[in-house]
Write a protein that holds these residues in place. Sequence first.
Motif, mmCIF file in Angstrom:
data_model
loop_
_atom_site.group_PDB
_atom_site.id
_atom_site.type_symbol
_atom_site.label_atom_id
_atom_site.label_comp_id
_atom_site.label_asym_id
_atom_site.label_seq_id
_atom_site.Cartn_x
_atom_site.Cartn_y
_atom_site.Cartn_z
ATOM 1 N N VAL A 93 1.007 -1.171 0.031
ATOM 2 C CA VAL A 93 0.083 -0.314 -0.181
ATOM 3 C C VAL A 93 0.844 1.216 -0.029
ATOM 4 O O VAL A 93 0.575 2.087 -0.719
ATOM 5 C CB VAL A 93 -0.972 -0.003 1.127
ATOM 6 N N SER A 94 1.807 1.189 0.715
ATOM 7 C CA SER A 94 2.790 2.300 1.022
ATOM 8 C C SER A 94 3.549 2.614 -0.441
ATOM 9 O O SER A 94 3.742 3.884 -0.874
ATOM 10 C CB SER A 94 3.810 2.214 1.968
ATOM 11 N N GLY A 95 3.944 1.460 -1.208
ATOM 12 C CA GLY A 95 4.423 1.524 -2.355
ATOM 13 C C GLY A 95 3.633 2.146 -3.468
ATOM 14 O O GLY A 95 3.854 3.081 -4.348
ATOM 15 N N GLY A 96 2.370 1.611 -3.337
ATOM 16 C CA GLY A 96 1.273 2.115 -4.207
ATOM 17 C C GLY A 96 1.194 3.619 -4.177
ATOM 18 O O GLY A 96 1.010 4.528 -4.932
ATOM 19 N N ALA A 247 -0.258 22.027 11.801
ATOM 20 C CA ALA A 247 -0.013 21.481 10.503
ATOM 21 C C ALA A 247 -1.258 20.781 10.031
ATOM 22 O O ALA A 247 -1.690 20.667 8.863
ATOM 23 C CB ALA A 247 1.397 20.811 10.629
ATOM 24 N N ARG A 248 -1.765 19.896 10.877
ATOM 25 C CA ARG A 248 -2.838 18.867 10.782
ATOM 26 C C ARG A 248 -4.133 19.999 10.206
ATOM 27 O O ARG A 248 -4.917 19.460 9.393
ATOM 28 C CB ARG A 248 -3.245 18.245 11.834
ATOM 29 N N ALA A 249 -4.337 21.149 11.001
ATOM 30 C CA ALA A 249 -5.499 21.995 10.565
ATOM 31 C C ALA A 249 -5.405 22.592 9.239
ATOM 32 O O ALA A 249 -6.267 22.432 8.481
ATOM 33 C CB ALA A 249 -5.317 23.139 11.644
ATOM 34 N N ALA A 250 -4.076 22.801 8.811
ATOM 35 C CA ALA A 250 -3.790 23.450 7.457
ATOM 36 C C ALA A 250 -3.925 22.390 6.222
ATOM 37 O O ALA A 250 -4.625 22.279 5.455
ATOM 38 C CB ALA A 250 -2.163 23.914 7.407
ATOM 39 N N LEU A 251 -3.620 20.771 6.821
ATOM 40 C CA LEU A 251 -3.826 19.953 5.978
ATOM 41 C C LEU A 251 -5.301 19.678 5.652
ATOM 42 O O LEU A 251 -5.795 19.312 4.476
ATOM 43 C CB LEU A 251 -3.085 18.470 6.340
ATOM 44 N N ASN A 252 -6.086 19.552 6.918
ATOM 45 C CA ASN A 252 -7.560 19.284 6.728
ATOM 46 C C ASN A 252 -8.295 20.445 5.970
ATOM 47 O O ASN A 252 -9.057 20.200 5.339
ATOM 48 C CB ASN A 252 -8.107 19.292 8.147
ATOM 49 N N ARG A 253 -7.508 21.698 6.105
ATOM 50 C CA ARG A 253 -8.452 22.842 5.284
ATOM 51 C C ARG A 253 -8.208 22.501 3.896
ATOM 52 O O ARG A 253 -8.948 22.858 2.854
ATOM 53 C CB ARG A 253 -7.397 24.102 5.531
ATOM 54 N N ILE A 254 -7.087 21.841 3.346
ATOM 55 C CA ILE A 254 -6.632 21.626 2.015
ATOM 56 C C ILE A 254 -7.682 20.664 1.467
ATOM 57 O O ILE A 254 -8.188 20.842 0.575
ATOM 58 C CB ILE A 254 -5.228 21.043 1.756
ATOM 59 N N VAL A 255 -8.026 19.490 2.320
ATOM 60 C CA VAL A 255 -8.661 18.436 1.840
ATOM 61 C C VAL A 255 -10.109 19.217 1.595
ATOM 62 O O VAL A 255 -10.841 18.720 0.805
ATOM 63 C CB VAL A 255 -8.673 17.442 2.961
ATOM 64 N N GLU A 263 -2.681 18.881 -4.396
ATOM 65 C CA GLU A 263 -2.099 18.726 -2.836
ATOM 66 C C GLU A 263 -2.985 18.246 -1.912
ATOM 67 O O GLU A 263 -2.869 17.796 -0.983
ATOM 68 C CB GLU A 263 -2.030 20.320 -2.430
ATOM 69 N N ALA A 264 -4.414 18.084 -2.328
ATOM 70 C CA ALA A 264 -5.530 17.289 -1.627
ATOM 71 C C ALA A 264 -5.059 16.155 -1.069
ATOM 72 O O ALA A 264 -4.965 15.510 -0.267
ATOM 73 C CB ALA A 264 -6.628 17.473 -2.038
ATOM 74 N N SER A 265 -4.527 15.034 -2.318
ATOM 75 C CA SER A 265 -4.325 13.739 -2.273
ATOM 76 C C SER A 265 -3.057 13.591 -1.212
ATOM 77 O O SER A 265 -2.779 12.868 -0.711
ATOM 78 C CB SER A 265 -3.978 13.091 -3.605
ATOM 79 N N LEU A 266 -1.941 14.769 -1.614
ATOM 80 C CA LEU A 266 -0.828 14.490 -0.685
ATOM 81 C C LEU A 266 -1.139 14.964 0.893
ATOM 82 O O LEU A 266 -0.567 14.308 1.657
ATOM 83 C CB LEU A 266 0.343 15.654 -1.232
ATOM 84 N N ARG A 268 -3.900 14.070 2.461
ATOM 85 C CA ARG A 268 -4.785 13.016 2.985
ATOM 86 C C ARG A 268 -3.735 11.983 3.430
ATOM 87 O O ARG A 268 -3.921 11.176 4.486
ATOM 88 C CB ARG A 268 -5.300 12.276 1.761
ATOM 89 N N ASP A 269 -2.364 11.897 2.457
ATOM 90 C CA ASP A 269 -1.532 10.952 2.939
ATOM 91 C C ASP A 269 -0.777 11.486 4.335
ATOM 92 O O ASP A 269 -0.366 10.673 5.089
ATOM 93 C CB ASP A 269 -0.820 10.617 1.715
ATOM 94 N N LEU A 270 -0.486 12.738 4.153
ATOM 95 C CA LEU A 270 0.193 13.115 5.510
ATOM 96 C C LEU A 270 -0.500 13.180 6.747
ATOM 97 O O LEU A 270 0.043 12.655 7.790
ATOM 98 C CB LEU A 270 0.609 14.678 5.153
ATOM 99 N N LEU A 271 -1.817 13.296 6.624
ATOM 100 C CA LEU A 271 -2.788 13.184 7.753
ATOM 101 C C LEU A 271 -2.760 11.814 8.159
ATOM 102 O O LEU A 271 -2.809 11.541 9.666
ATOM 103 C CB LEU A 271 -4.101 13.391 7.341
ATOM 104 N N ARG A 272 -2.587 10.879 7.680
ATOM 105 C CA ARG A 272 -2.442 9.289 8.201
ATOM 106 C C ARG A 272 -1.071 9.238 9.155
ATOM 107 O O ARG A 272 -1.122 8.566 9.808
ATOM 108 C CB ARG A 272 -2.415 8.212 7.068
#
Length: 275
Positions: A93-96, A247-255, A263-266, A268-272
């Motif tokens: 999954v990580s590789g994908g 940082a999580r607040a900024a990432l959630n705002r992007i999504v 950047e939304a896909s990126l 989501r990955d960072l939020l995990r």
Amino acid sequence: MMTDPIRLRRTYRTRGRTLASGLLALALATAGCAASKGDVAILQDELRSLRTAVARSDTAHRAQADSAMMLIGRTNDSLRLLSTRFAVFQANVSGGLYDMNRQLLQIQELSGQSQRRLQELRASMESRAEAMNAATNAPGDTAKPTAGAGAPGAAQLFQLAFDQMQRGSFGVARQGFQELLAKYPTFEEAPTAQLYIGQSFAEEKNAAAADSVYQLVVTKYPKAKAASTALYKYALSLIAQKKTTPARAALNRIVKEYPNSDEASLARDLLRTTR
């Protein structure tokens, strides 16, 4: 000497009584011994039975313990197998995800290259237009020079500043982008120019100034493509500074606000992985 019959009779009676008493005591002693041996035999039988029962119980318990150990061993083997499979699954999954992100970045890079190529073409056209104006207003020409003749246009300013960024002259590049924004605030690449100003600060390790400019891009140009990029770079900067919560607040705002952006896909990955 004459023996007294009465005395003799008494003597016989006494001896008879003594002999009877002795025989009675002997009989009682014999009976007592016989009773004690019987009790001991019964006790020994009971002890043997108890030992046999304990031995059987120990054997049963040992068998149960062996069965439990075998079951535990099989369970541990199953858990190890599941753990291995899960690790392989995670790696796949990580590789994908990594491949998907790499492809997104490649697409974004190609898109950026196309935009830069357009900027180069525009800058070239502006240069040619200026050259034509200069030729038209050659010495001896009585016509008045066109206002602003000789000054670089918006596309030229952008390209010149970008070239300085590519060379690593971040301060010079920043001045060029700032001049562009001052002279041509409505230029279509103004949001990108503002983004590059923040990036120039980041390259100089001035995180506070870079973060401030990234936030300005989002505030000033919320609908521009550069807004999601600036917000993502802001989140990365906060992660590097160990500021996980904002940082999580900024990432959630992007999504939430830019769900269709690269950047939304990126994000989501960072939020995990960002905790």
